[in-house]
Design an enzyme around this catalytic site. Sequence first.
Site, PDB file in Angstrom:
ATOM      1  N   HIS A 235       0.813  -1.216   0.000  1.00 22.09           N
ATOM      2  CA  HIS A 235       0.000   0.000   0.000  1.00 22.09           C
ATOM      3  C   HIS A 235       0.847   1.266   0.000  1.00 22.09           C
ATOM      4  CE1 HIS A 235      -3.270  -2.723   0.337  1.00 22.09           C
ATOM      5  NE2 HIS A 235      -2.806  -3.222   1.447  1.00 22.09           N
ATOM      6  N   ARG A 292      -6.610  15.964   0.099  1.00 29.17           N
ATOM      7  CA  ARG A 292      -5.328  16.666   0.255  1.00 29.17           C
ATOM      8  C   ARG A 292      -4.621  16.748  -1.092  1.00 29.17           C
ATOM      9  NH1 ARG A 292      -4.316  11.174   1.613  1.00 29.17           N
ATOM     10  NH2 ARG A 292      -2.941  10.295   0.033  1.00 29.17           N
TER      11      ARG A 292
HETATM   12  C1  MV4 Z   1     -10.055  -3.508  -2.942  1.00 23.83           C
HETATM   13  C2  MV4 Z   1      -9.357  -4.450  -3.723  1.00 23.83           C
HETATM   14  C3  MV4 Z   1     -10.100  -5.381  -4.403  1.00 23.83           C
HETATM   15  N1  MV4 Z   1     -11.446  -5.386  -4.301  1.00 23.83           N
HETATM   16  N2  MV4 Z   1     -11.395  -3.548  -2.884  1.00 23.83           N
HETATM   17  C4  MV4 Z   1      -6.242  -1.522  -0.854  1.00 23.83           C
HETATM   18  C5  MV4 Z   1      -6.110  -0.198  -0.187  1.00 23.83           C
HETATM   19  C6  MV4 Z   1      -7.499   0.299  -0.012  1.00 23.83           C
HETATM   20  N3  MV4 Z   1      -7.558   1.719  -0.086  1.00 23.83           N
HETATM   21  C7  MV4 Z   1      -8.257  -0.379  -1.102  1.00 23.83           C
HETATM   22  N4  MV4 Z   1      -7.520  -1.531  -1.491  1.00 23.83           N
HETATM   23  C8  MV4 Z   1      -8.070  -2.500  -2.264  1.00 23.83           C
HETATM   24  N5  MV4 Z   1      -9.421  -2.564  -2.259  1.00 23.83           N
HETATM   25  C9  MV4 Z   1     -12.056  -4.482  -3.540  1.00 23.83           C
HETATM   26  N6  MV4 Z   1     -13.396  -4.504  -3.457  1.00 23.83           N
HETATM   27  C10 MV4 Z   1      -7.967  -4.369  -3.783  1.00 23.83           C
HETATM   28  C11 MV4 Z   1      -7.319  -3.400  -3.042  1.00 23.83           C
HETATM   29  C12 MV4 Z   1      -5.895  -3.375  -3.151  1.00 23.83           C
HETATM   30  C13 MV4 Z   1      -5.228  -2.271  -3.689  1.00 23.83           C
HETATM   31  C14 MV4 Z   1      -5.909  -1.126  -4.119  1.00 23.83           C
HETATM   32  C15 MV4 Z   1      -5.232  -0.054  -4.630  1.00 23.83           C
HETATM   33  C16 MV4 Z   1      -3.852  -0.100  -4.752  1.00 23.83           C
HETATM   34  C17 MV4 Z   1      -3.166  -1.195  -4.324  1.00 23.83           C
HETATM   35  C18 MV4 Z   1      -3.835  -2.296  -3.787  1.00 23.83           C
HETATM   36  C19 MV4 Z   1      -3.120  -3.424  -3.376  1.00 23.83           C
HETATM   37  C20 MV4 Z   1      -3.781  -4.488  -2.842  1.00 23.83           C
HETATM   38  C21 MV4 Z   1      -5.170  -4.465  -2.719  1.00 23.83           C
END
Ligand code: MV4
Length: 521
Positions: A235, A292
């Site tokens: 992240h 931000r």
């Molecule tokens: C998700 C997802 C898959 N499906 N939601 C990770 C951080 C948080 N802000 C949201 N995230 C995710 N939400 C659903 N329904 C996968 C991620 C996610 C991810 C998202 C953005 C950038 C990197 C990521 C790395 C792993 C998982």
Amino acid sequence: MFKKILIANRGEIAVRIIRACRELGISSVAVYSDRDRAALHVRKADEAYPIGPAAAAESYLNIPRILDAAQLSGAEAIHPGYGFLSENAKFAQACADAGLKFIGPSPAAMERLGSKTRAREHLQKAGVPVVPGSAHGLAGKDEAEEVAARIGYPVMLKAAAGGGGKGMRLVHEPGQMKSALEAAQSEALRAFGDGEVYLEKAIVNPRHVEMQVLGDEHGHTVYLGERECSIQRRHQKVLEEAPSPLVDPEMRRRMGEVAVRVARSAGYSNAGTVEFLVDQDRNFYFLEMNTRLQVEHPVTELVTGFDLVHLQIQIAAEDELPFVQDEVHIRGHAIECRIYAEDPENNYFPSPGKITLLVEPAGPGIRHDSGIYEDWTVPSDYDPLLAKLIGYGVDREQAVARLERALGEYFVGGIKTNLSLFQRILEDPDFRRAKVDTGYLDRLLAAARSKPDPQPARVAAIAAGLFAVLDSTAAVSANGGLAVPAGDPPSGWKRAARFEALRGTDPGPIAGRGRGRSDNS
Ligand code: MV4
């Protein structure tokens, strides 16, 4: 317009904001912790005030001390940068109560977007696409299994107060629900003081694309195009680009209009970012809004030509947006590398310490937003982001070529950095074909672990070269103290430069071809 602004931040972003202030004829006020007395942002600002001990909780998060510094300095506004207090609605309110303009959205807008369940429910009603899931926090495992059965596995448990992946759990089947729910709830409670957890359908191998928006305080809101942010680890974003290679003009318009709808429905002003998950069929879903200025804002600045920090300040000064949507055009391509003090040999663990030598890149299409200088000691108390190297070109290929060239010029001595990671990414065929999703970097690093590292061979070649020069020096010491084994003797300039590079003793009078003229060869 303001005459003086306090910057409640440190590092490269504080320097970035100080530069914008100088360009606008505004005095800048830095604040610093005891550890940051000699930091670059303190040196660059017009004045600087101490705000407490090294620990961020006692300095950069210390609201009373920051407000005191603002009053003492006579600042009229506070720019929070990113991180620290930038998304803290209580701080924004405290600024207002102290008669200081917070350069960002209103506390009410920040609060409306703070709870993810509340934002999801509200935005879905406003016609914003959200990932299918539960509308509210889950009462227990039975309700969770019920919702999961309805939307279909795999599902993602998420903290309502969350962001950044904390309290998040992927659940593949009903048997995993109970323990995953309990783990997510306790993690959310520990991280945010709020154990509320909800559920979404899991998007498999998503891309992370975000849209920059700007709203003024007179009801005008525009979007400035997207950034592709899928290249991240744990992240933490590592490399971002604008535009996203996956987004075409039609998708950009739809995504931009959704982002503007999110901002308008929250009564949002100033700069903000609407995050989307994009699935393998290029459907996009609202994830959250960051209230931000973001680390990666320069790539948007380069492809739109707008200065986001100038605009933030002008908006806070109640100016109207100086352009309309039709005047926003995306031109060229920009890629940002986040340079961290991290050790690639030790799983990218933070590696602070003294910078003993610094050679910074420059040249066509290169922007370097940095918070460091030679002989400064990078503290271990804060985020290890040192600088951002941004490459710009007419297209993605030129941006990549310029970045690769600049990475070759860049040298940071004394500490470990992640610079080598960017050489690897930029030459990777999958990256070149823009085949990236949020699993990309983990895959690249896993592949690299099973391949030999070329670095030791390069170091050995350099060492062999140095030994050859030094050996022949001993052998031919009558010839001014330094010579090469064969061929013409080097020019005096080259000889002097070699000595300088080796930090040797005085090479004696410069003689030979180089003497007395400028040698551009
Ligand atoms: C998700 C997802 C898959 N499906 N939601 C990770 C951080 C948080 N802000 C949201 N995230 C995710 N939400 C659903 N329904 C996968 C991620 C996610 C991810 C998202 C953005 C950038 C990197 C990521 C790395 C792993 C998982």
